[in-house]
Design an enzyme around this catalytic site. Structure first.
Site, short mmCIF file in Angstrom:
data_model
loop_
_atom_site.label_atom_id
_atom_site.label_comp_id
_atom_site.label_asym_id
_atom_site.label_seq_id
_atom_site.Cartn_x
_atom_site.Cartn_y
_atom_site.Cartn_z
N MET A 286 1.00 -7.64 -2.31
CA MET A 286 1.09 -8.14 -3.68
C MET A 286 2.50 -7.87 -4.22
SD MET A 286 -2.62 -7.80 -5.40
CE MET A 286 -2.51 -6.13 -5.98
N GLY A 287 3.46 -7.59 -3.32
CA GLY A 287 4.83 -7.34 -3.74
C GLY A 287 5.02 -5.94 -4.28
N HIS B 182 7.21 -0.95 -1.29
CA HIS B 182 7.74 0.41 -1.09
C HIS B 182 7.66 0.72 0.40
CE1 HIS B 182 3.53 1.37 -0.73
NE2 HIS B 182 3.29 0.94 -1.97
N GLY C 222 5.65 2.26 2.13
CA GLY C 222 4.33 2.07 2.74
C GLY C 222 4.22 0.66 3.30
N HIS C 223 4.61 -0.34 2.48
CA HIS C 223 4.58 -1.73 2.97
C HIS C 223 5.53 -1.89 4.16
CE1 HIS C 223 3.60 -2.38 -1.43
NE2 HIS C 223 2.59 -3.00 -0.85
N GLU D 91 -3.59 2.60 5.28
CA GLU D 91 -4.78 3.46 5.17
C GLU D 91 -4.91 4.10 3.79
OE1 GLU D 91 -4.81 6.22 8.43
OE2 GLU D 91 -5.57 4.69 9.81
N LYS D 92 -3.92 3.92 2.91
CA LYS D 92 -4.11 4.44 1.55
C LYS D 92 -5.32 3.74 0.93
CE LYS D 92 -1.82 3.47 -2.27
NZ LYS D 92 -2.87 3.27 -3.28
N ASP D 93 -5.41 2.43 1.18
CA ASP D 93 -6.58 1.68 0.73
C ASP D 93 -7.59 1.67 1.88
OD1 ASP D 93 -5.67 0.54 -1.94
OD2 ASP D 93 -4.00 0.06 -0.63
N SER E 130 2.45 0.91 -5.40
CA SER E 130 3.25 0.12 -6.34
C SER E 130 2.98 0.58 -7.77
CB SER E 130 2.90 -1.36 -6.22
OG SER E 130 3.08 -1.77 -4.88
#
Ligand code: PAF
Length: 274
Positions: free
Chosen positions: A32-33, A36, A38-39, A150-152, A188
């Site tokens: 979703m933009g 950071h 993580g992405h 894996e955060k989500d 984010s």
């Protein structure tokens, strides 16, 4: 290297057909933009699994309930594209709402079981929206592999079950959480935190670690989080990482709120149990 910016479904299809003709494999990183590290770790992992990496940037309306932060969700498209190009991503797809929801913005997939507890209880619209958009993105991109953080963690389980149920032939890869130097899971939404809230937020993973190590039970962990200064705790609980149920717990999960700044910020985190 500049990435090919795909802005129409026709361009996406042409790009996809060209790669098929060349027998090239594709890793897909839906986002979703407001990117950071993580992405970016998903992108780096993507290159290990395929010849090409495509990322999409689309703030999906169906996973936000009325009153949530859809309008104010951080949008940093130019920066995002630069970050993706620096990693050598070959294509960035920027769908518009009609590309994804030609017949109206609504969810049409709901994955039973894993969607129900935890975030499913506190954000009942959320996983329907995620499953719907991811299924549509998958059908349009048709990648070999797709990567999720894996955060989500619950989202990852929902997507794994969704591809099984919908017979979507894409390999789903979960990538470990990226944390900042104080252990805060990158998100984010961390930009919403003021200084006071940030100091509290960095205690979350420490409490979860204590719980995962067996030093705190659920009640003591919730008490500790409130004592540290979190304003509300949606859940802080040990669960089974596949079913998200309470039997055979092997991972701790938390969702907490900080309300001390201008708005309310919800943070989630999870850690594997010893
Ligand atoms: O994790 C996210 O950023 C979103 O939920 C996703 C998977 C891109 C779907 O909109």
């Amino acid at each position: 290297m500049s990435a090919y910016q795909i802005k129409t479904l026709e361009d996406l299809q042409t790009w996809r057909k060209d790669l098929s003709a060349q027998n090239k494999t594709i890793s897909f990183v839906p986002t979703m933009g407001a990117l950071h590290n993580g992405h970016l770790s998903l992108v780096k992992e993507g290159f290990k699994h395929a010849d090409n990496v495509i990322a999409s940037i689309f703030v999906n309306p169906t996973q936000f309930a009325p009153g949530e932060d859809f309008e104010s969700y951080p949008r940093t498209i130019e920066d995002d594209i630069k970050k993706l190009e620096n990693l050598g991503v070959q294509a960035v797809w920027l769908p518009n709402t009609d590309d994804i929801y030609p017949d109206g913005v609504q969810s049409d997939i709901y994955i039973e079981g894993v969607s129900e507890p935890l975030d499913g209880e506190f954000r009942p619209h959320f996983f329907g929206g995620v499953a719907t958009v991811v299924a549509r993105l998958f059908r349009l991109v048709s990648p070999d592999v797709a990567l999720f953080g894996e955060k989500d963690f619950q989202q990852l389980q929902v997507i794994k079950k969704m591809v099984r149920e919908q017979s979507i032939p894409i390999k789903i890869i979960g990538v470990p959480i990226e944390r900042d130097e104080h252990g805060l899971a990158l998100s984010s939404r961390n930009v919403y935190l003021n200084d006071e809230e940030y100091k509290i937020a960095i205690q979350l993973n420490k409490v979860l670690k204590n719980m995962a190590d067996g030093h705190l039970n659920e009640i003591a962990a919730i008490d500790k989080l409130l004592e540290i200064g979190f304003d509300e705790i949606d859940y802080c609980t040990a669960r089974n990482s596949k079913t998200l149920g309470t039997e055979n717990p092997d991972r701790v999960f938390a969702a907490v709120w900080l309300n001390k700044g201008l708005g309310k910020t919800r943070l989630i985190d999870n850690i594997k149990m010893k």
